[in-house]
Design an enzyme around this catalytic site. Structure first.
Site, short mmCIF file in Angstrom:
data_model
loop_
_atom_site.label_atom_id
_atom_site.label_comp_id
_atom_site.label_asym_id
_atom_site.label_seq_id
_atom_site.Cartn_x
_atom_site.Cartn_y
_atom_site.Cartn_z
N ASP A 31 0.85 -1.20 0.00
CA ASP A 31 0.00 0.00 0.00
C ASP A 31 0.89 1.25 0.00
OD1 ASP A 31 -3.20 0.54 0.97
OD2 ASP A 31 -1.80 2.21 1.11
N ASN A 88 -12.84 -3.33 2.67
CA ASN A 88 -13.78 -2.23 2.78
C ASN A 88 -14.74 -2.25 1.59
OD1 ASN A 88 -12.48 -1.22 5.11
ND2 ASN A 88 -10.98 -0.12 3.87
N HIS A 101 -10.39 -5.20 -3.41
CA HIS A 101 -9.06 -5.45 -2.85
C HIS A 101 -9.16 -5.87 -1.40
CE1 HIS A 101 -10.07 -1.19 -2.34
NE2 HIS A 101 -9.39 -1.24 -1.19
N HIS A 103 -6.99 -5.84 2.12
CA HIS A 103 -5.84 -5.31 2.85
C HIS A 103 -5.28 -6.44 3.72
CE1 HIS A 103 -6.79 -0.86 2.36
NE2 HIS A 103 -7.97 -1.39 2.08
P1 5GP Z 1 -9.77 1.41 0.43
O1 5GP Z 1 -9.95 2.63 1.29
O2 5GP Z 1 -10.44 1.57 -0.91
O3 5GP Z 1 -10.14 0.13 1.12
O4 5GP Z 1 -8.21 1.28 0.20
C1 5GP Z 1 -7.55 1.81 -0.87
C2 5GP Z 1 -6.08 1.72 -0.55
O5 5GP Z 1 -5.35 1.91 -1.74
C3 5GP Z 1 -5.59 2.80 0.45
O6 5GP Z 1 -5.03 2.15 1.59
C4 5GP Z 1 -4.56 3.58 -0.35
O7 5GP Z 1 -3.46 3.98 0.43
C5 5GP Z 1 -4.17 2.61 -1.46
N1 5GP Z 1 -3.76 3.25 -2.69
C6 5GP Z 1 -4.41 4.24 -3.36
N2 5GP Z 1 -3.76 4.56 -4.48
C7 5GP Z 1 -2.65 3.77 -4.53
C8 5GP Z 1 -1.58 3.64 -5.46
O8 5GP Z 1 -1.50 4.34 -6.49
N3 5GP Z 1 -0.63 2.72 -5.19
C9 5GP Z 1 -0.69 1.93 -4.08
N4 5GP Z 1 0.32 1.07 -3.90
N5 5GP Z 1 -1.69 2.01 -3.17
C10 5GP Z 1 -2.66 2.93 -3.39
#
Ligand code: 5GP
Ligand code: ZN
Length: 114
Positions: A31, A88, A101, A103
């Site tokens: 992440d 999420n 996705h 985590h």
């Molecule tokens: P969500 O809030 O949708 O469950 O998690 C999205 C995750 O994607 C967040 O933890 C955020 O830091 C990560 N993320 C967003 N954009 C990028 C990116 O361009 N590269 C990587 N490696 N992680 C990302």
């Protein structure tokens, strides 16, 4: 591949990432904004919006995500100490990226949820 989807672009290699695993079904990478010493995202190579869009035909893929999570947890040294898998979903679930996705969080004592 969905247009303007950041995770589709990472899967396609159009946006760089620190990849930790890849096969025909899934890609896993660190992440960009980690909230724990180990914070890896495991994503299907196929664009699926969220858990709210999964179908019975996705079950082999969804099961595979858990097997890959276990494997990465072992490789990154948190399988014994413990880890958390979080998916999420939707607005109230705190989903920011609408490409399914998981985590994988570990490497410290995580607080209780809720
Ligand atoms: P969500 O809030 O949708 O469950 O998690 C999205 C995750 O994607 C967040 O933890 C955020 O830091 C990560 N993320 C967003 N954009 C990028 C990116 O361009 N590269 C990587 N490696 N992680 C990302
Ligand atoms: Zn996508």
């Amino acid at each position: 591949m969905a247009q303007d989807c950041i995770f589709c672009k990472i899967v396609a290699g159009e946006i760089p990432s620190k990849q930790v695993y890849r096969d025909d079904l899934v890609t896993a990478f660190h992440d960009i904004n980690p909230v724990a010493p180990v914070h890896v995202l495991i994503v299907p190579n196929e664009h699926i919006l969220s858990v709210a869009a999964v179908k019975p035909e996705h079950e082999p893929l969804l099961g595979h995500m858990f097997t890959v999570a276990r494997q990465i947890a072992e490789e990154l040294g948190v399988a014994e100490s413990g880890f958390r898998l979080v998916v999420n979903t939707g607005s109230d679930g705190g989903q920011d990226v609408y490409h399914l996705h998981m985590h994988l969080l570990g490497g410290k004592r995580l607080g209780r949820l809720g």
